[in-house]
Design an enzyme around this catalytic site. Structure first.
Site, PDB file in Angstrom:
ATOM      1  N   ASP A  75     -24.848  54.679 -41.846  1.00  0.00           N
ATOM      2  CA  ASP A  75     -25.199  55.890 -41.113  1.00  0.00           C
ATOM      3  C   ASP A  75     -25.633  56.942 -42.140  1.00  0.00           C
ATOM      4  O   ASP A  75     -26.784  56.967 -42.578  1.00  0.00           O
ATOM      5  CB  ASP A  75     -23.945  56.312 -40.328  1.00  0.00           C
ATOM      6  CG  ASP A  75     -24.246  57.151 -39.118  1.00  0.00           C
ATOM      7  OD1 ASP A  75     -24.987  58.121 -39.275  1.00  0.00           O
ATOM      8  OD2 ASP A  75     -23.737  56.859 -38.028  1.00  0.00           O
ATOM      9  N   GLU A 128     -21.672  45.041 -43.885  1.00  0.00           N
ATOM     10  CA  GLU A 128     -21.400  46.208 -43.030  1.00  0.00           C
ATOM     11  C   GLU A 128     -22.044  46.027 -41.658  1.00  0.00           C
ATOM     12  O   GLU A 128     -23.027  45.294 -41.518  1.00  0.00           O
ATOM     13  CB  GLU A 128     -21.983  47.476 -43.672  1.00  0.00           C
ATOM     14  CG  GLU A 128     -20.996  48.243 -44.532  1.00  0.00           C
ATOM     15  CD  GLU A 128     -19.969  49.043 -43.726  1.00  0.00           C
ATOM     16  OE1 GLU A 128     -19.726  48.707 -42.550  1.00  0.00           O
ATOM     17  OE2 GLU A 128     -19.412  49.999 -44.281  1.00  0.00           O
ATOM     18  N   ARG A 187     -16.139  47.428 -29.092  1.00  0.00           N
ATOM     19  CA  ARG A 187     -16.483  46.548 -30.207  1.00  0.00           C
ATOM     20  C   ARG A 187     -16.800  45.145 -29.709  1.00  0.00           C
ATOM     21  O   ARG A 187     -17.556  44.405 -30.333  1.00  0.00           O
ATOM     22  CB  ARG A 187     -15.319  46.458 -31.200  1.00  0.00           C
ATOM     23  CG  ARG A 187     -14.987  47.753 -31.923  1.00  0.00           C
ATOM     24  CD  ARG A 187     -13.992  47.461 -33.032  1.00  0.00           C
ATOM     25  NE  ARG A 187     -13.284  48.645 -33.485  1.00  0.00           N
ATOM     26  CZ  ARG A 187     -13.715  49.470 -34.433  1.00  0.00           C
ATOM     27  NH1 ARG A 187     -14.868  49.245 -35.013  1.00  0.00           N
ATOM     28  NH2 ARG A 187     -13.007  50.521 -34.792  1.00  0.00           N
TER      29      ARG A 187
HETATM   30  C1  PRP Z   1     -18.443  52.913 -39.835  1.00  0.00           C
HETATM   31  C2  PRP Z   1     -19.226  51.754 -40.448  1.00  0.00           C
HETATM   32  C3  PRP Z   1     -19.374  52.164 -41.878  1.00  0.00           C
HETATM   33  C4  PRP Z   1     -19.403  53.673 -41.806  1.00  0.00           C
HETATM   34  C5  PRP Z   1     -20.813  54.125 -41.923  1.00  0.00           C
HETATM   35  O1  PRP Z   1     -17.087  52.712 -40.034  1.00  0.00           O
HETATM   36  O2  PRP Z   1     -18.557  50.522 -40.316  1.00  0.00           O
HETATM   37  O3  PRP Z   1     -18.303  51.734 -42.676  1.00  0.00           O
HETATM   38  O4  PRP Z   1     -18.898  54.071 -40.529  1.00  0.00           O
HETATM   39  O5  PRP Z   1     -20.897  55.539 -41.895  1.00  0.00           O
HETATM   40  P1  PRP Z   1     -21.528  56.387 -43.082  1.00  0.00           P
HETATM   41  O6  PRP Z   1     -22.770  55.675 -43.529  1.00  0.00           O
HETATM   42  O7  PRP Z   1     -21.845  57.702 -42.419  1.00  0.00           O
HETATM   43  O8  PRP Z   1     -20.527  56.536 -44.167  1.00  0.00           O
HETATM   44  P2  PRP Z   1     -15.961  53.610 -39.338  1.00  0.00           P
HETATM   45  O9  PRP Z   1     -15.492  54.644 -40.325  1.00  0.00           O
HETATM   46  O10 PRP Z   1     -16.454  54.104 -38.015  1.00  0.00           O
HETATM   47  O11 PRP Z   1     -14.768  52.578 -39.154  1.00  0.00           O
HETATM   48  P3  PRP Z   1     -14.737  51.204 -38.277  1.00  0.00           P
HETATM   49  O12 PRP Z   1     -15.624  50.206 -38.983  1.00  0.00           O
HETATM   50  O13 PRP Z   1     -13.299  50.804 -38.310  1.00  0.00           O
HETATM   51  O14 PRP Z   1     -15.244  51.529 -36.897  1.00  0.00           O
END
Ligand code: PRP
Length: 178
Positions: free
Chosen positions: A102, A98, A164
């Site tokens: 968050d 990952e 990105r």
């Molecule tokens: C982001 C990141 C994780 C997720 C983390 O993806 O890559 O997968 O958010 O957030 P959380 O811990 O609050 O669940 P995002 O949904 O932004 O998609 P992306 O990777 O395509 O930007």
């Protein structure tokens, strides 16, 4: 594009150095385990590319795309699979890759989902983690950096799907939002 950053948190060189350390640890831990690295699209693309190239073990890689139902930048923990794995992971040592943990809701769902498919093990490697934003506890074996609860972009992390491709990671300047 760099002018849109208010503050750089980690430079390209710092990221490269830390990923090399994580790659070394993964090489040691998985020396006889033939790991399967699973990247979560789209944010993990840069991490996966640099992490796997810093490793000495040959690895297989696969990708999942998931979407978290939620309002704007907040994830809800209700996850939908947009792209599933190409392969069966029964008996495999899986390492989820990952860019950021968050709230932990996405990862918590993913660990449970992959865990139900009969793998030998499921571990997690993330470049960034926000301890103060955690809503659920998820065991993350490899963490690049713990960061404050601020919105960050670059190195795979986006704002409205942009930034990105920034080589550094940083916070966005005020004028970008307004
Ligand atoms: C982001 C990141 C994780 C997720 C983390 O993806 O890559 O997968 O958010 O957030 P959380 O811990 O609050 O669940 P995002 O949904 O932004 O998609 P992306 O990777 O395509 O930007």
């Amino acid at each position: 594009m760099g002018a849109d950053l208010a503050r750089v948190l980690y430079t390209e060189a710092q990221i490269r150095e830390r990923l090399a350390e994580l790659a070394g640890a993964i090489d040691r831990d998985y020396a006889d385990k033939d790991p399967l690295l699973i990247g979560v699209l789209k944010g993990a693309v840069q991490v996966m590319a640099d992490l796997t190239r810093a490793m000495h073990l040959t690895t297989e890689t696969d990708w999942m795309a998931v979407s978290s139902y939620g309002s704007g930048t907040k994830s809800s923990g209700v996850v939908r699979i947009l792209k599933d794995l190409d392969r069966d992971i029964t008996g495999r040592h899986v390492l989820i890759v990952e860019d950021i943990v968050d709230s932990g809701l996405t990862l918590s769902w993913l660990v449970a989902n992959l865990g139900s498919r009969g793998p030998a093990s499921v571990e997690v490697c993330t470049l960034l983690r926000k301890p103060d934003a955690a809503k659920v506890r998820v065991d993350v074996r490899y963490v690049g950096f713990d960061i404050p609860n601020e919105f960050v972009v670059g190195y795979g992390l986006d704002y409205a799907d942009r930034y990105r491709n920034l080589r550094d990671i940083g916070t966005l300047a005020e004028h970008v939002y307004s």
